[in-house]
Design a protein around this motif. Sequence first.
Motif, short mmCIF file in Angstrom:
data_model
loop_
_atom_site.label_atom_id
_atom_site.label_comp_id
_atom_site.label_asym_id
_atom_site.label_seq_id
_atom_site.Cartn_x
_atom_site.Cartn_y
_atom_site.Cartn_z
N GLN A 1 0.78 -1.24 0.00
CA GLN A 1 0.00 0.00 0.00
C GLN A 1 0.81 1.28 0.00
OE1 GLN A 1 -3.39 0.07 -0.21
NE2 GLN A 1 -3.27 -2.14 -0.48
N GLY A 2 2.12 1.23 -0.14
CA GLY A 2 2.92 2.44 -0.13
C GLY A 2 2.51 3.40 -1.24
N GLN A 3 2.64 4.69 -0.99
CA GLN A 3 2.28 5.72 -1.98
C GLN A 3 3.46 6.65 -2.22
OE1 GLN A 3 -0.38 5.85 -3.85
NE2 GLN A 3 -1.28 4.03 -2.91
N PRO A 4 4.12 6.55 -3.37
CA PRO A 4 3.93 5.50 -4.37
C PRO A 4 4.48 4.17 -3.85
CG PRO A 4 5.82 6.83 -4.94
CD PRO A 4 5.20 7.49 -3.75
N PRO A 5 4.03 3.05 -4.43
CA PRO A 5 4.51 1.75 -3.94
C PRO A 5 6.01 1.62 -4.06
CG PRO A 5 2.61 1.49 -5.41
CD PRO A 5 3.06 2.92 -5.52
N ALA A 6 6.64 1.05 -3.04
CA ALA A 6 8.08 0.79 -3.11
C ALA A 6 8.34 -0.31 -4.13
CB ALA A 6 8.59 0.38 -1.73
N ALA A 7 9.53 -0.29 -4.70
CA ALA A 7 9.89 -1.27 -5.74
C ALA A 7 11.14 -2.02 -5.33
CB ALA A 7 10.11 -0.55 -7.07
N ILE A 8 11.20 -3.29 -5.72
CA ILE A 8 12.38 -4.10 -5.45
C ILE A 8 13.13 -4.31 -6.76
CG2 ILE A 8 11.07 -6.26 -5.73
CD1 ILE A 8 12.93 -7.47 -3.56
N GLU B 1 13.58 0.29 -3.11
CA GLU B 1 13.60 1.74 -3.21
C GLU B 1 12.20 2.32 -2.99
OE1 GLU B 1 15.35 2.79 -6.92
OE2 GLU B 1 17.35 2.11 -6.33
N GLY B 2 12.17 3.50 -2.40
CA GLY B 2 10.90 4.14 -2.08
C GLY B 2 10.67 4.15 -0.58
N ARG B 3 9.43 4.24 -0.19
CA ARG B 3 9.08 4.23 1.23
C ARG B 3 7.98 3.19 1.46
NH1 ARG B 3 9.99 6.93 5.73
NH2 ARG B 3 8.36 7.05 7.34
N PRO B 4 8.36 1.96 1.78
CA PRO B 4 7.36 0.92 2.01
C PRO B 4 6.49 1.25 3.22
CG PRO B 4 9.56 0.00 1.78
CD PRO B 4 9.72 1.47 1.95
N ALA B 5 5.26 0.79 3.20
CA ALA B 5 4.37 0.94 4.34
C ALA B 5 4.55 -0.25 5.28
CB ALA B 5 2.93 1.03 3.87
N GLU B 6 4.22 -0.05 6.55
CA GLU B 6 4.26 -1.17 7.50
C GLU B 6 3.34 -2.28 6.99
OE1 GLU B 6 3.28 0.19 11.37
OE2 GLU B 6 4.86 1.71 11.45
N GLY B 7 3.83 -3.51 7.05
CA GLY B 7 3.06 -4.64 6.56
C GLY B 7 3.34 -5.01 5.12
N ASN B 8 4.03 -4.13 4.38
CA ASN B 8 4.40 -4.46 3.00
C ASN B 8 5.35 -5.65 3.00
OD1 ASN B 8 4.54 -1.28 1.15
ND2 ASN B 8 2.86 -2.37 2.10
N SER B 9 5.30 -6.42 1.93
CA SER B 9 6.20 -7.56 1.82
C SER B 9 6.69 -7.73 0.39
CB SER B 9 5.52 -8.85 2.30
OG SER B 9 4.45 -9.20 1.44
#
Length: 300
Positions: free
Chosen positions: A159-166, A235-243
């Motif tokens: 749910q990150g805004q914008p979504p983090a990318a691997i 890269e980016g800013r992941p939200a808590e719970g992102n995997s």
Amino acid sequence: IASTRILQLNQELAGLDQYNSSLSTLNARLQREESALSGVSDLIQRAQELIGQSGNGALDKEQRGYIAVELQAVVDGMAQFMNARDAGGEYLFSGFQGNEQPFVKDAEGRYQYHGDQGQRFIQIGPVTAVAANDSGHDVFMNIASASPTAKSSAADGNQGQPPAAISRVNIRDQSAFEAFYPESVVIQFNPSSDITPPGLNYTITQASDGRILAQKQPFGSGTEVQVAGMSFRIEGRPAEGNSFKVESSSKKGLLEGLEDYIADLQRLGNSTGERQQLSQSLENTIGNLNKAQDQLIKTT
């Protein structure tokens, strides 16, 4: 009775005309596919030549970079053949999705397959149908890798805004990775309060049994993460719970293998250790190209 028979014969003739038309369509599609596969095969040979040149120990990083540029042109040429169309404008290698371009560059400039694994058939007789295409997945993607490899992906529910990318996965230590294979890892982002001072952090677990490989690691966007001989970046800013998941695999797509080697040519320097990594990458890439060539031969 005669009139009925004449009607039946006319219907049979109409059916034969339809089958003849289908045969012409089938023949034209298969000829175009054969031409495209021949073009890819020729470019595989060119790629092998360039890769062989890049292994010259007298070359430095800058000189290898020139070869990387030529290799990228070869990759783009392959993609053009893989995106070939039939006389009706439908893509040959997109499976059932004839209107969907099968190989498209993503935000990182790497080709991704957008077709499916379907195979269409054309009816050429009352009880006979012949395959009219081969999917790009089967021909160019589903290729046995010369050595185990790995792929990364983000969970659909992130749910990150914008979504983090691997990023793509680099194999830094082939021996350590092969000892870990065929396991995969999951990167899970924890509540910020789990570390002091509070901040984004993640835990890496083994996918099969949940065994913890790294716990509550502070997160830095773009910082290299290393685990089980693999390395990658988020890269980016992941939200808590992102995997995110890094899955080991025994398959390596044709374009993917070349893109990985191009990245190594651009990344690895002139130290002894980096030259050894490049040598291992070269060996794997040549092996992958040989297997890709075998796959084309089976298809044709």
